[in-house]
Design a protein around this motif. Structure first.
Motif: not given
Length: 734
Positions: A125-142
């Motif tokens: 999940q850490v790697f997936l969240m990192q990809q989400t951030i790299n894709g331009g997201a400001m933060r992850i869904d809580p």
């Protein structure tokens, strides 16, 4: 080389055995690695795997500190995560099974492997969240952070820790529960690295902080506490638990202990930052401490420790009570680079304690002398264990100034132990070691170049090099100097030294991170400021009363804890209060530092004394009381920092010289009073006069010095008249 020995000091004829030869060396194995009772001893591919990890860990720090620096928080997170991974791989959470019948049942093994699935899931999940951030997201869904990262991480961390307490197996086998904890350490550190390198870093400590930071911090804190329990015992963990309980119980406490309170999210989102775990203690462990552990490992690999101890035997072995004086010199040399009082006792005491018993010291005295001497290594400049690096970090005072300020107090401490030992040896009529029992000084002088790395370190520091550059230069010089000795360091020895450093660093890094957790509680709850106001109130009554209270708090906070953690906690709680009542920062921190160090020989919880008692075979509590008596000067001298700043090299050259000389004479009188001996036996009235004279001389004022010198002169004349002949006889024996 064989030769005939002279008649020994006791007048005994040399027999054929004694005449055989002078030993080349009597210290053999001082540099051997101390293997803790719960450390795994791997074989085969597992040994090479963890050896490679340890080498890579040490190499990473050398590279980052000298070649390619990382971003500060990222570097400290990797520093702690690496220690957690190595620590859980090498140190077991329960006793080892001696045979298959004592091994844990198979279901524990399969439950541990089952926990591996959610642990790996949280890491993915850490790697997936990192990809989400790299894709331009400001933060992850809580909700994603909590359900897919936080809950799996917390469940596996807590579950694997509990399972590891009951999982018993052979010493050479690896534990799947600890593999789960290694994956959890990766997941926790991975999330923090991701979050702290984005704008999420700015939200720590607020209600807007992502819940993932809090989950990662809680899991990381649990991992740090469990590793600390494994490598340093329960004392620091219990104290940490008390402080953590205070965070949430504080709002319900009465009086000055009460505070408004913090939510779980606000506290844990900030405690794993530079306000807590990533703060001063980890800043020091990730730079100066790890570097000097690598330096010590290189010295160890080139057998310099054996040389130090042999040199001490050759220099002092023949004096009365010789092995006890050897313990003082050897422990001072080893202790300043060793980093822990108890560790120093184990490394040098295994040789010196049996020899002290051999020449007539009771088991209790032998253990107490070694414990007191080993503790003094922590206040011995220029390295002073690890606490001085934290002092430089916290106060902003250059490390060289701290090392210079420590010179007179260190001389007084070791002079106290030396004269305690000498007077006890004179009172009991002890002999020194025979000439044929110790190495030839003339041979050892030819290898004096082995001191070069330490001399280079000191010279580099005072030439203005940074501590990191000086430490790296000294480490390299240790490898170069080894080529002049019989223990040449090739590539294999260098890799072995790096592996040893990686293993040795685990304890101190875990302790510093755990101390950072306590420091975080103190800074985030403001409890330190409330202790400051309490000291300020006491100072209104009497500054001496405030100092006495500060001494008690420093010792209590340090009991059962390694020096580094003891000082870090006491510096956060006590030192600010001392500064607020008008004491200079250097004086305040030295005061706290000394009492944090001597907590290792202060009853009822005295780690160094207990370690010495384990070697001497005496009662631990009796040994701690005896070591407290021998180290008595360390409980008096810190008060003099306040009344006589010249002891810390603050003042004119004449003031510093006068205070240094008179305080040393005061220490001699104090030692004579404790041991009931000066030039001969001392009766009770004379002991009282000696105590008064000692206090006058140690105090440092010009009038008290004159009065103390007058008392010392009268005592000297009286003792010479009463015991002149005996005094000459004992002097010749020394």
């Amino acid at each position: 080389m064989s030769h005939n020995t002279d008649q020994d000091p006791n007048g005994l004829k040399d027999d054929a055995l004694a005449a055989s030869s002078t030993p080349e060396s009597i210290a053999d194995g001082v540099d051997e690695e101390v293997v803790e009772s719960n450390r795994r001893l791997f074989v085969g591919w597992q040994f090479f795997l963890f050896a490679a990890l340890a080498v890579a860990y040490s190499g990473f720090h050398l590279f980052s500190l000298n070649v390619y620096p990382m971003e500060t928080w990222s570097f400290r997170i990797v520093h702690i995560a690496g220690a957690l991974i190595l620590g859980y791989g090498l140190f077991a959470g329960a006793r080892f099974a001696e045979d298959d019948q004592q091994a844990s049942p198979a279901w524990l093994k399969w439950v541990s492997y089952a926990l591996l699935a959610p642990a790996v899931y949280s890491l993915v999940q850490v790697f997936l969240m990192q990809q989400t951030i790299n894709g331009g997201a400001m933060r992850i869904d809580p909700a994603v952070e909590t359900l897919h990262f936080g809950y799996p991480l917390m469940a596996t961390t807590a579950g694997a820790i509990v399972l590891s307490w009951f999982y018993r197996q052979a010493r050479h086998r690896f534990n799947p529960a600890d593999l789960v904890l290694m994956v959890c350490a990766l997941a926790s550190a991975g999330y923090l690295l991701m979050a702290f390198n984005t704008n999420m870093r700015m939200s720590t400590g607020t209600s807007f902080a992502p819940p993932g930071i809090s989950w990662a911090a809680i899991a990381g804190s649990l991992l740090i506490l469990e590793l600390t329990r494994r490598v340093a015992g329960l004392a620091l963990v219990v104290i940490s638990a008390v402080f953590l309980t205070y965070v949430f119980a504080g709002p319900y406490l009465p009086g000055f202990l009460g505070y408004p309170g913090l939510s779980v999210q606000r506290f844990f989102s900030q405690v794993y930052t530079d306000a807590g775990i990533l703060g001063p203690t980890t800043a020091v462990s990730s730079t100066y401490i790890i570097l000097f552990i690598i330096f010590a490992a290189f010295l160890q690999a080139s057998k310099v420790g054996d040389y130090f101890v042999n040199f001490a035997f050759a220099a002092a072995g023949r004096t009365r009570g010789g092995p006890a004086k050897v313990a003082i010199f050897a422990s001072g040399l080893m202790g300043m680079i060793n980093g822990t009082s108890a560790g120093n006792v184990v490394s040098t005491g295994s040789l010196t304690i049996p020899l002290m018993k051999k020449v007539g010291y009771p088991a209790r005295s032998a253990g107490a002398i070694e414990a007191a001497a080993s503790t003094g290594g922590q206040i011995m400049p220029p390295i002073m264990g690890a606490g001085a690096f934290i002092m430089a970090e916290v106060t902003g005072i250059p490390y060289t100034e701290i090392a210079i300020a420590a010179i007179i107090p260190a001389i007084l401490y070791f002079a106290s132990i030396y004269f305690m030992v000498d007077f006890e040896a004179a009172r009991k009529g002890m002999r020194g070691m025979r000439k044929d029992e110790i190495p030839l000084f003339s041979k050892l002088v030819k290898q004096v170049y082995l001191f070069a790395p330490i001399i280079i370190l000191i010279a580099a520091l005072f030439m203005g090099y940074s501590v990191i550059r000086a430490g790296t230069l000294a480490t390299a010089s240790a490898a170069v100097v080894s080529w002049l000795s019989p223990n040449k360091m090739g590539l294999r020895a260098i890799l072995r030294a790096l592996q040893l450093a990686g293993t040795m660093s685990i304890q101190i890094i875990a302790v510093c991170a755990c101390a950072g957790l306590i420091v975080g509680v103190i800074s985030l709850t403001g409890v330190g400021a409330r202790f400051s106001s309490l000291l300020l109130g006491l100072a209104g009554v009497s500054q001496l009363l405030a100092l006495f209270f500060a001494m008690l708090i420093s010792i209590m906070l340090g009991m059962g804890m390694p020096t580094t953690a003891a000082y870090a906690v006491a510096a956060s709680v006590v030192a600010p209060g001392l500064i607020n009542i008008g004491i200079e920062p250097l004086t305040a921190h030295f005061f706290v530092f000394y009492f944090a160090v001597v907590s290792a020989i202060t009853p009822p919880v005295a780690l160094a004394s207990y370690a010495a008692a384990g070697i001497s075979g005496d009662n631990p509590m009796g040994t701690s009381v005896a070591s407290f008596k021998i180290g008595l000067a360390a409980f008096i001298v810190p008060f003099m920092f306040f009344y006589s700043p010249a002891m810390l090299m603050e003042g004119t050259a004449m003031q510093i010289l006068r205070v240094g000389l008179t305080a040393t004479l005061g220490i001699v009188l104090l030692s004579g009073m404790v041991q009931k001996w000066f030039f001969g036996p001392v009766n009770s009235p004379q002991r009282l006069v000696m105590l008064v004279g000692a206090m006058f001389l140690i105090y440092g004022g010009i009038y008290t010095d004159i009065a103390g010198l007058a008392i010392a002169t009268v005592l000297f004349i009286m003792q010479r008249k009463l015991h002149g002949g005996k005094g000459k006889a004992t002097a010749s024996a020394a």
